[in-house]
Scaffold this motif. Structure first.
Motif, PDB file in Angstrom:
ATOM      1  N   GLY A  50      39.093  96.346 -12.516  1.00 26.30           N
ATOM      2  CA  GLY A  50      38.743  96.397 -13.929  1.00 26.30           C
ATOM      3  C   GLY A  50      39.092  97.693 -14.634  1.00 26.30           C
ATOM      4  O   GLY A  50      39.179  97.725 -15.847  1.00 26.30           O
ATOM      5  N   ASN A  51      39.294  98.756 -13.896  1.00 30.00           N
ATOM      6  CA  ASN A  51      39.615 100.046 -14.521  1.00 30.00           C
ATOM      7  C   ASN A  51      40.893 100.615 -13.941  1.00 30.00           C
ATOM      8  O   ASN A  51      41.213 100.390 -12.770  1.00 30.00           O
ATOM      9  CB  ASN A  51      38.483 101.055 -14.303  1.00 30.00           C
ATOM     10  N   SER A  52      41.611 101.375 -14.763  1.00 24.70           N
ATOM     11  CA  SER A  52      42.803 102.053 -14.263  1.00 24.70           C
ATOM     12  C   SER A  52      42.382 103.337 -13.553  1.00 24.70           C
ATOM     13  O   SER A  52      41.223 103.727 -13.582  1.00 24.70           O
ATOM     14  CB  SER A  52      43.756 102.359 -15.424  1.00 24.70           C
ATOM     15  N   GLY A  53      43.317 103.985 -12.915  1.00 23.97           N
ATOM     16  CA  GLY A  53      43.015 105.224 -12.211  1.00 23.97           C
ATOM     17  C   GLY A  53      42.280 105.029 -10.905  1.00 23.97           C
ATOM     18  O   GLY A  53      41.686 105.956 -10.370  1.00 23.97           O
ATOM     19  N   TRP A  54      42.331 103.807 -10.375  1.00 26.07           N
ATOM     20  CA  TRP A  54      41.552 103.482  -9.176  1.00 26.07           C
ATOM     21  C   TRP A  54      41.935 104.325  -7.969  1.00 26.07           C
ATOM     22  O   TRP A  54      41.092 104.605  -7.124  1.00 26.07           O
ATOM     23  CB  TRP A  54      41.682 101.992  -8.865  1.00 26.07           C
ATOM     24  N   GLN A  55      43.192 104.756  -7.855  1.00 22.36           N
ATOM     25  CA  GLN A  55      43.575 105.582  -6.711  1.00 22.36           C
ATOM     26  C   GLN A  55      42.819 106.914  -6.728  1.00 22.36           C
ATOM     27  O   GLN A  55      42.535 107.481  -5.674  1.00 22.36           O
ATOM     28  CB  GLN A  55      45.079 105.833  -6.704  1.00 22.36           C
ATOM     29  N   TRP A  56      42.443 107.360  -7.911  1.00 27.24           N
ATOM     30  CA  TRP A  56      41.721 108.624  -8.024  1.00 27.24           C
ATOM     31  C   TRP A  56      40.327 108.527  -7.432  1.00 27.24           C
ATOM     32  O   TRP A  56      39.735 109.544  -7.055  1.00 27.24           O
ATOM     33  CB  TRP A  56      41.725 109.111  -9.479  1.00 27.24           C
ATOM     34  N   ASP A  57      39.776 107.320  -7.314  1.00 22.87           N
ATOM     35  CA  ASP A  57      38.495 107.159  -6.606  1.00 22.87           C
ATOM     36  C   ASP A  57      38.663 107.601  -5.150  1.00 22.87           C
ATOM     37  O   ASP A  57      37.781 108.243  -4.574  1.00 22.87           O
ATOM     38  CB  ASP A  57      38.018 105.708  -6.638  1.00 22.87           C
ATOM     39  N   MET A  58      39.809 107.258  -4.555  1.00 18.51           N
ATOM     40  CA  MET A  58      40.072 107.634  -3.169  1.00 18.51           C
ATOM     41  C   MET A  58      40.362 109.123  -3.055  1.00 18.51           C
ATOM     42  O   MET A  58      39.870 109.787  -2.134  1.00 18.51           O
ATOM     43  CB  MET A  58      41.255 106.838  -2.600  1.00 18.51           C
ATOM     44  N   TYR A  59      41.150 109.665  -3.994  1.00 18.42           N
ATOM     45  CA  TYR A  59      41.431 111.104  -3.968  1.00 18.42           C
ATOM     46  C   TYR A  59      40.137 111.906  -4.118  1.00 18.42           C
ATOM     47  O   TYR A  59      39.929 112.897  -3.434  1.00 18.42           O
ATOM     48  CB  TYR A  59      42.407 111.502  -5.079  1.00 18.42           C
ATOM     49  N   ARG A  60      39.259 111.458  -5.006  1.00 21.08           N
ATOM     50  CA  ARG A  60      37.974 112.143  -5.210  1.00 21.08           C
ATOM     51  C   ARG A  60      37.189 112.185  -3.898  1.00 21.08           C
ATOM     52  O   ARG A  60      36.652 113.226  -3.505  1.00 21.08           O
ATOM     53  CB  ARG A  60      37.170 111.426  -6.287  1.00 21.08           C
ATOM     54  N   ALA A  61      37.126 111.059  -3.207  1.00 19.57           N
ATOM     55  CA  ALA A  61      36.408 111.004  -1.932  1.00 19.57           C
ATOM     56  C   ALA A  61      37.043 111.942  -0.908  1.00 19.57           C
ATOM     57  O   ALA A  61      36.334 112.640  -0.166  1.00 19.57           O
ATOM     58  CB  ALA A  61      36.383 109.571  -1.407  1.00 19.57           C
TER      59      ALA A  61
END
Length: 104
Positions: A50-61
């Motif tokens: 539903g949201n863009s930038g989803w790869q950044w969720d993984m980078y943040r982790a």
């Protein structure tokens, strides 16, 4: 440490505040595969949950777990990250997921 060990460690990294509902990178990648399967041709690689930038969720982790370098803004959002190294680590994690399981 070999590629499989690193991949296993990456799979266990905690994920928070993402749209997949997962609590680890392992869970996130499984939720992503499930979304691809369930949505078929309608799957959106730009907005899988539903949201863009989803790869950044993984980078943040990965930054929070000290696997890659990165900085956060004053609101706690990820400002910068070593995405090249992050991509390598996610690839290692995917190789572990794809490998046949050893008999216990």
């Amino acid at each position: 440490m070999n590629d499989q060990d690193i991949g296993r460690q990456v799979l266990d990294v905690a994920v928070e505040d993402d749209d997949s509902g997962a609590t680890t990178i392992r869970g996130y990648l499984c939720a992503l595969a499930r979304a691809v399967w369930d949505e078929g041709e309608g799957f959106s690689g730009k907005r899988p949950f539903g949201n863009s930038g989803w790869q950044w969720d993984m980078y943040r982790a990965l930054v929070k777990a000290n696997f890659i370098a990165g900085t956060f803004d004053e609101y706690g959002g990820l400002d910068e990250a070593d995405t090249e190294k992050g991509d390598e680590l996610i690839a290692a994690a995917l190789r572990v997921l794809a490998a046949p399981q050893e008999a216990s």
